[in-house]
Write an enzyme that holds these catalytic residues in place. Structure first.
Site, PDB file in Angstrom:
ATOM      1  N   ARG A  48     -39.423  92.111  36.597  1.00  0.00           N
ATOM      2  CA  ARG A  48     -38.732  92.713  35.456  1.00  0.00           C
ATOM      3  C   ARG A  48     -37.406  92.004  35.177  1.00  0.00           C
ATOM      4  NH1 ARG A  48     -33.873  94.823  33.948  1.00  0.00           N
ATOM      5  NH2 ARG A  48     -33.690  95.846  35.980  1.00  0.00           N
ATOM      6  N   ASP A  49     -36.440  92.165  36.024  1.00  0.00           N
ATOM      7  CA  ASP A  49     -35.114  91.607  35.785  1.00  0.00           C
ATOM      8  C   ASP A  49     -35.126  90.087  35.861  1.00  0.00           C
ATOM      9  OD1 ASP A  49     -32.389  91.765  35.255  1.00  0.00           O
ATOM     10  OD2 ASP A  49     -31.846  91.807  37.365  1.00  0.00           O
ATOM     11  N   HIS A  84     -26.944  95.634  43.774  1.00  0.00           N
ATOM     12  CA  HIS A  84     -27.629  94.648  42.936  1.00  0.00           C
ATOM     13  C   HIS A  84     -26.631  93.538  42.629  1.00  0.00           C
ATOM     14  CE1 HIS A  84     -30.718  93.788  39.657  1.00  0.00           C
ATOM     15  NE2 HIS A  84     -29.717  92.973  39.338  1.00  0.00           N
ATOM     16  N   HIS A 140     -25.452  89.502  41.763  1.00  0.00           N
ATOM     17  CA  HIS A 140     -25.749  88.200  41.189  1.00  0.00           C
ATOM     18  C   HIS A 140     -24.908  87.164  41.926  1.00  0.00           C
ATOM     19  CE1 HIS A 140     -27.918  89.371  37.293  1.00  0.00           C
ATOM     20  NE2 HIS A 140     -27.841  90.458  38.040  1.00  0.00           N
ATOM     21  N   CYS A 190     -29.014  88.161  32.984  1.00  0.00           N
ATOM     22  CA  CYS A 190     -28.886  89.288  32.064  1.00  0.00           C
ATOM     23  C   CYS A 190     -28.853  88.741  30.649  1.00  0.00           C
ATOM     24  CB  CYS A 190     -27.620  90.091  32.344  1.00  0.00           C
ATOM     25  SG  CYS A 190     -27.404  91.463  31.188  1.00  0.00           S
ATOM     26  N   ASN A 243     -30.079  86.329  39.921  1.00  0.00           N
ATOM     27  CA  ASN A 243     -29.994  87.403  40.907  1.00  0.00           C
ATOM     28  C   ASN A 243     -29.969  86.837  42.325  1.00  0.00           C
ATOM     29  OD1 ASN A 243     -30.485  89.980  39.297  1.00  0.00           O
ATOM     30  ND2 ASN A 243     -32.219  88.745  38.645  1.00  0.00           N
TER      31      ASN A 243
END
Length: 306
Positions: A20-21, A213, A215, A246, A255
């Protein structure tokens, strides 16, 4: 060599966000068959929580326009969790129609990013999320909340910790089971991470309800993770191969790579349930589909030299 350190958990749950991300911020639109194989490979490597897609309008995230089709072909296993991101009630309707049992909502700690990402103020976005969470809970769904820009914002600069905690508290008061603290542009450092977690605990949101989460924009993702583990967090978000970023924050690079995280955790004697060799092979395979090398240091180190 595995050398444990005092004060760390025995086991860490990796919340895999690559499908997903990761894929939502790639220029390449990956076919459904490849996305499904990606998820299957990640599961075969031992990952048990895999955020698969998002029910956002295809206009905004065309890379995930095939969400329903993907979920339809994924193998169902009671040991596997496939959370999906939903932006609003329409997204929830689609998630429910596709049999989803776990969802996530995505809030912001800053006004500028809330407007850029959701086209709403913070207050308006929270008003939008409230019926989503209420309906999801009434249907028996597990609900995660993300709060982004917790360490810094590219437009607003440093973000006060009490501002983050205020948004987090309002999200968790809706009934969410887990809160993921997102350093969306990767500017945080270990002291800031520790202070954030301690401030949430003081507000009644303990580390057992938090995830992190990170980065790796400034190379701090692993050091920040270690700080979070020392503060009691046991769920860490990561993206296989370090893909993603993002789409609404150009300074947000990849990420934290799942392989890099697993290498560190295993070196500390922390159980993850992940087969690193299979995971590296999976990320090398996906890098081939994306047409570029994996940014993960561990993937690079363990891959055959050309």
């Amino acid at each position: 060599m595995r050398v444990p350190l005092d004060g760390l958990p025995e086991r860490v749950t990796i919340y895999e966000v690559g499908p997903r991300d990761g894929l939502q911020n790639e220029d390449t639109i990956v076919p459904v068959a490849d996305k499904a194989e990606f998820v299957v490979r990640l599961a075969d490597a031992g990952l048990r929580t895999i955020e698969t897609t998002s029910f956002v309008h295809p206009k905004w995230i065309p890379q995930l326009a095939d969400a329903a089709e993907l979920l339809d072909v994924l193998p169902r296993d009671p040991d596997l969790r496939y959370p999906v991101l939903v932006p609003n009630e329409r997204g929830l309707d689609r998630a429910l129609a596709n049999g989803c049992t776990e969802i996530a909502i995505f809030g912001s700690a800053t006004e500028t990013f809330a407007r850029r990402n959701l086209n709403r103020t913070i207050d308006e976005s929270l008003e939008m999320f409230a019926p989503v969470v209420e309906r999801a809970l009434a249907k028996g769904l597990w609900v995660r909340a993300y709060v982004s820009m917790v360490c810094g914002d590219p437009w607003e600069g440093d973000v006060p910790i009490d501002q983050v905690v205020s948004v987090s508290t309002r999200l968790m008061d809706m009934g969410c089971s887990q809160l993921s603290l997102g350093d969306t542009i990767g500017v945080g450092t270990p002291g800031q991470v520790t202070a954030l977690i301690e401030a949430h605990a003081a507000a009644g949101i303990g580390a057992d309800r938090l995830a992190v989460h990170f980065h790796d924009t400034y190379g701090q993702a692993l050091s920040n993770t270690l700080a979070a583990l020392r503060a009691g967090v046991t769920t860490v978000d990561a993206s296989a191969g370090g893909i993603g970023g993002c789409p609404y924050a150009e300074s947000a690079t990849g990420n934290l790579a799942t392989e890099d995280l697993v290498w560190m955790l295993h070196g500390l004697g922390i159980d993850t349930g992940v087969d690193l060799a299979k995971l590296v092979a999976t990320s090398r395979w996906m890098a081939g589909r994306l047409g570029r090398p994996s940014p993960s240091r561990v993937v690079q180190a363990l891959s055959p030299k050309e």
